[in-house]
Design an enzyme around this catalytic site. Structure first.
Site, PDB file in Angstrom:
ATOM      1  N   SER A  98     -14.817   7.058 -28.383  1.00  0.00           N
ATOM      2  CA  SER A  98     -13.345   7.195 -28.100  1.00  0.00           C
ATOM      3  C   SER A  98     -12.302   5.767 -27.683  1.00  0.00           C
ATOM      4  CB  SER A  98     -12.773   8.173 -27.112  1.00  0.00           C
ATOM      5  OG  SER A  98     -13.641   8.052 -26.049  1.00  0.00           O
ATOM      6  N   ASP A 103      -6.355   7.660 -18.504  1.00  0.00           N
ATOM      7  CA  ASP A 103      -6.839   9.025 -18.130  1.00  0.00           C
ATOM      8  C   ASP A 103      -8.141   8.799 -17.569  1.00  0.00           C
ATOM      9  OD1 ASP A 103      -8.774   8.359 -20.426  1.00  0.00           O
ATOM     10  OD2 ASP A 103      -7.779   9.571 -21.835  1.00  0.00           O
ATOM     11  N   HIS A 118     -10.429   6.314 -20.114  1.00  0.00           N
ATOM     12  CA  HIS A 118      -9.847   5.197 -20.903  1.00  0.00           C
ATOM     13  C   HIS A 118      -8.722   4.451 -20.073  1.00  0.00           C
ATOM     14  CE1 HIS A 118     -11.081   8.910 -23.439  1.00  0.00           C
ATOM     15  NE2 HIS A 118     -11.618   7.958 -24.120  1.00  0.00           N
TER      16      HIS A 118
END
Length: 388
Positions: free
Chosen positions: A43, A320, A323
């Site tokens: 991600s 978040d 990240h």
């Protein structure tokens, strides 16, 4: 004498006016060859591939406040750009690199194969292992010539899922079992990189794992408060210390001509910002800007979750639970592209791009002795290195 002074003054004014009228402008990509950027991983590098694999027709990363800093929730886990976006910008690649799974994507200057939840081992749900990403690259390789691929940049960041899942399933694993697991991860990573070289890749950027125990989601799950979960940090360090030697071996292998690489010490860059956050103008480094829970680590972007959102995301190291904020991602990209050898070595990304194609490297990765050296708790050793 007075006349001479007046003449000097007039010439000085004219020089200043000339400079402002014809300013020297340094453009992104100046002096860098027109090559492609290919990204692989999870991600952190996902340009939107997860959106096309997810059964959820409205996944969190396409919803506000993702993309908040640019008013563009575009499938990336950030309030704005991610590291590859900035690298693409520095390489003068228009609009960055698209997700490989996007139909009719313009892949002329590269593409992102990274997928959220990707791992090196195992079979991730609604995702792709690194080897599957390499297979996807092979399936569309006809878009580029072999010479173009050899001159292009291959960036990899992956492994977080492997270690988070391992500790979740084996919280009591002893040191021997942990070392064996790290070895199995590195062995498969070695195989995947070798597969890319077989397809013609020669210029590699490998980003070391972050201090996984310091992620807000880990602090929240393991209830560590303001402390990091050191078991996961230790696993990340064991993984990271094997990357440089592995890439040195590739570069020295007679079987792979012209292998070139650099290693970005992401662990060191993040731990500095975690432990000395104010030096980098991050006012919160142990919790995220968006989410719920003790560290705001869950639920960002989910429509059924009433997430908290900070007032100013640029003051947060994490956007978040996993990240980094766009501000932190931009800092990392600048470190990657042109930084001190303490954080990226043996070459910066810019040096790697312009390094003569096919030529054997003259410098290799060496252990970061400063980072490895033990220090007394009273020493403020990070203060002197706030530039990176």
């Amino acid at each position: 004498m007075a006349d001479n002074c007046n003449l000097v003054s007039i010439l000085g004014v004219l020089l200043i006016l000339t400079i402002f009228h014809n300013p020297i402008i340094v453009n992104a990509g100046e002096g860098v060859p027109n090559v492609a950027l290919f990204t692989f991983g999870d991600s952190y590098y996902d340009a939107g591939n997860k959106v096309y694999l997810s059964k959820d027709k409205n996944p969190p990363q396409v919803n506000w406040p993702y993309g908040k800093s640019r008013d563009d929730p575009n499938g990336k886990f950030s309030d704005g750009h991610i590291i590859p976006d900035f690298i693409a910008e520095f390489m003068a690649i228009p609009n960055g690199v698209p997700p490989a799974l996007k139909p009719d994507a313009n892949v002329t200057r590269g593409v992102s194969f990274a997928v959220t939840d990707a791992s090196i081992l195992g079979s991730p749900v609604e995702s792709m292992t690194l080897s599957q990403q390499v297979a996807k690259f092979e399936s569309i390789i006809s878009n580029w010539t072999s010479d173009y691929i050899k001159r292009s940049l291959f960036m990899i960041y992956i492994g977080t899922e492997d270690y988070l899942n391992y500790i979740q399933k084996h919280p009591d694993a002893d040191a021997t079992k942990q070392q064996a697991f790290v070895t199995s991860v590195i062995t498969q990573l070695n195989t995947d990189i070798k597969s890319l070289t077989n397809l013609g890749a020669r210029k590699f950027v490998v980003q070391l794992l972050a201090p996984l125990g310091c992620l807000p989601i880990v602090r929240q799950d393991y209830k560590t408060g303001n402390d990091c979960y050191e078991l996961l940090n230790d696993l990340a360090k064991q993984h990271n210390e094997k990357i440089g030697p592995m890439l040195n071996d590739f570069a020295n292998s007679p079987a792979i001509d012209g292998f070139q690489f650099t290693v970005f010490d992401f662990y060191d860059a993040i731990i500095r910002r975690t432990q000395r956050s104010l030096n980098y103008r991050f006012y919160v480094s142990n919790a995220s800007c968006c989410g719920v829970g003790t560290h705001n680590a869950y639920g960002c972007g989910k429509l059924n979750v009433h997430s908290k959102l900070c007032d100013y995301q640029r003051s947060y190291l994490f956007f978040d639970g996993r990240h980094n904020s766009e501000k932190a991602q931009e800092e990392m990209a600048n470190l990657l592209y042109a930084a001190d050898p303490n954080v990226i070595q043996p070459l910066t990304v810019r040096e790697l791009i312009v390094y003569p194609n096919g030529e054997k490297m003259r410098e290799f990765w060496v252990p970061n002795k400063f980072s490895a050296r033990r220090r007394l708790p009273s020493q403020d050793s990070y203060a002197r290195f706030s530039a990176y």
